[in-house]
Design a protein around this motif. Sequence first.
Motif, PDB file in Angstrom:
ATOM      1  N   HIS A 232       6.380   3.819  -3.391  1.00 19.58           N
ATOM      2  CA  HIS A 232       5.096   3.208  -3.740  1.00 19.58           C
ATOM      3  C   HIS A 232       5.055   1.733  -3.304  1.00 19.58           C
ATOM      4  N   GLU A 233       6.079   0.991  -3.676  1.00 25.89           N
ATOM      5  CA  GLU A 233       6.087  -0.441  -3.330  1.00 25.89           C
ATOM      6  C   GLU A 233       6.171  -0.631  -1.823  1.00 25.89           C
ATOM      7  N   HIS A 236       2.792  -0.612  -0.392  1.00 27.99           N
ATOM      8  CA  HIS A 236       2.126  -1.925  -0.433  1.00 27.99           C
ATOM      9  C   HIS A 236       2.616  -2.809   0.721  1.00 27.99           C
ATOM     10  N   TYR A 384      -6.895  -5.848 -11.042  1.00 31.59           N
ATOM     11  CA  TYR A 384      -5.882  -6.767 -11.550  1.00 31.59           C
ATOM     12  C   TYR A 384      -6.594  -7.929 -12.235  1.00 31.59           C
ATOM     13  N   TYR A 404      -2.651   6.058 -12.326  1.00 28.38           N
ATOM     14  CA  TYR A 404      -2.468   4.727 -11.745  1.00 28.38           C
ATOM     15  C   TYR A 404      -3.155   4.598 -10.390  1.00 28.38           C
ATOM     16  N   GLU A 411      -3.746   0.472  -5.125  1.00 34.56           N
ATOM     17  CA  GLU A 411      -2.847   1.408  -5.799  1.00 34.56           C
ATOM     18  C   GLU A 411      -3.084   2.834  -5.322  1.00 34.56           C
ATOM     19  N   ALA A 414      -1.043   3.066  -2.198  1.00 30.78           N
ATOM     20  CA  ALA A 414       0.397   3.119  -2.468  1.00 30.78           C
ATOM     21  C   ALA A 414       0.794   4.469  -3.066  1.00 30.78           C
TER      22      ALA A 414
HETATM   23 ZN   LIG Z   1       1.421  -0.715  -6.845  1.00 29.87          ZN
END
Ligand SMILES: [Zn+2]
Length: 466
Positions: A232-233, A236, A384, A404, A411, A414
């Motif tokens: 996931h990261e 990004h 955010y 999420y 998101e 990701a």
């Molecule tokens: Zn994320």
Amino acid sequence: MAEKETASAKKTEKTEDKSQTQKKDAGTTNASMPEQATEETGEKSILDRVAETLGCDADKKKIAGNAGLMAKVMSSFKGDELKEALDFLYDSVTDTDTMMEMIWVRFGVPVIDNRASTWKKLDSKTQQILNKNSKKLTPEKWTAKGLIEVYSAYIHLPQGNLDLITCLMRNKSTEASGCAYGTTSGTTGIYEINYRSGTEKDEEKFGFGVRHNDWVTDRRVGTKLLSMTAAHELGHVVDGAAGWKYSKKGSSMWNVSKWEETNNDATTVVDKMIASIKGDPYGKNMTDDERKLARKVGIRFLKHDQTTDWAKAKKYIESDLTAELKASGKKLNSTQQADLLKRMSGTGSSSLLHHLWYGQAANQSWYRHDEVMKGMSKPFHQGYDGDPWYTYDNSRWHDKISAYQYRNPKEEFAETYASYHAAPTIGKKKGENTPADLLAWFLGEGLGDKEAEEGTSNEKEVKENK
Ligand SMILES: [Zn+2]
């Protein structure tokens, strides 16, 4: 070095061997061809090769559990043989430093902790960023088991994407989370992950939490938390390196979930929120004047404090409301005032102020769809803290990767990236764990991996055709 020669001499031999095996497989392919047997044979020959080169017993656990032998593996083999050896041994490694070194050698990803010696692999720009943000970016010690999870995800990620990583660290947070560190224009390639979900204190259990899923039907249920977060990261990082072209406003991905953005302007947000609430947004029995008041207080509430809990928020709303009543010259007795407060700031699904609070990212950083949607005709929440507010096509909720995913478009990208590339970590093919329309979009952007999608499925297809 004699060992090296042996290794390189064997390299040619083994490469040929492998292609012959593959040809043989192709020639004799039929439904009963046991895939397992081919794999075992392959593994055995890797193990034999490693043992022979190291001059030790052909015992996977003994080799992987011995830091000295593993160092020897990393210095003795090169290229594909090194990859094969490490990919075969990694899940039995018990030494943390060995795992850190393996991820560096195998994927070119520098893994650091709080020891200065581990920072030597970082380029100077990355070191500068880390030093500058040392309060925020505080690396923790890893465990071998955690890094095994990371490794198991990295095996399936495109090397070109892994090349974008400048530093991998484990953060101090006790939450199940991660962070790709960057700016609005892109990421730095530094990213941190954490593999402890809230209540899992047992080190043995980490990496397998499912607490990040709000809904049991999510495609992400049953995935390995740490592997998913590692992917996931990286999603990004990939997106950020491309100037956020995959997730930014107006990207083609926005059409899939029908994202719409509203600037974080308090008046606009309050009015949009009112329009998104099913029925009466002001609770029962409020006069027109009181409604105007509630809207006014709502606007001020959004401007006031974005980092508060509900009890504090309620206090703020109450005191602001009291001041507003006083200024308006309205005379309410204490019972009337208490009643008004209750209607305006109560936790009921029709309270405007409650919706504003639940929609605010500062208060609900992980997007609580269940709470956010109570009494709403469509979703409306902030991505955010300080960021825009979003809505999306709520009918997509029945087939999603995770809750999420709908925090914001970044998101969603990701999560799409992770669901695609990390699917093999739970024994699925790439693409199999991604909703069809998002998958089509992802592949259309050239982010897919055709070989991995088809690679393991051939045999199954033959079986099904029969
Ligand atoms: Zn994320």
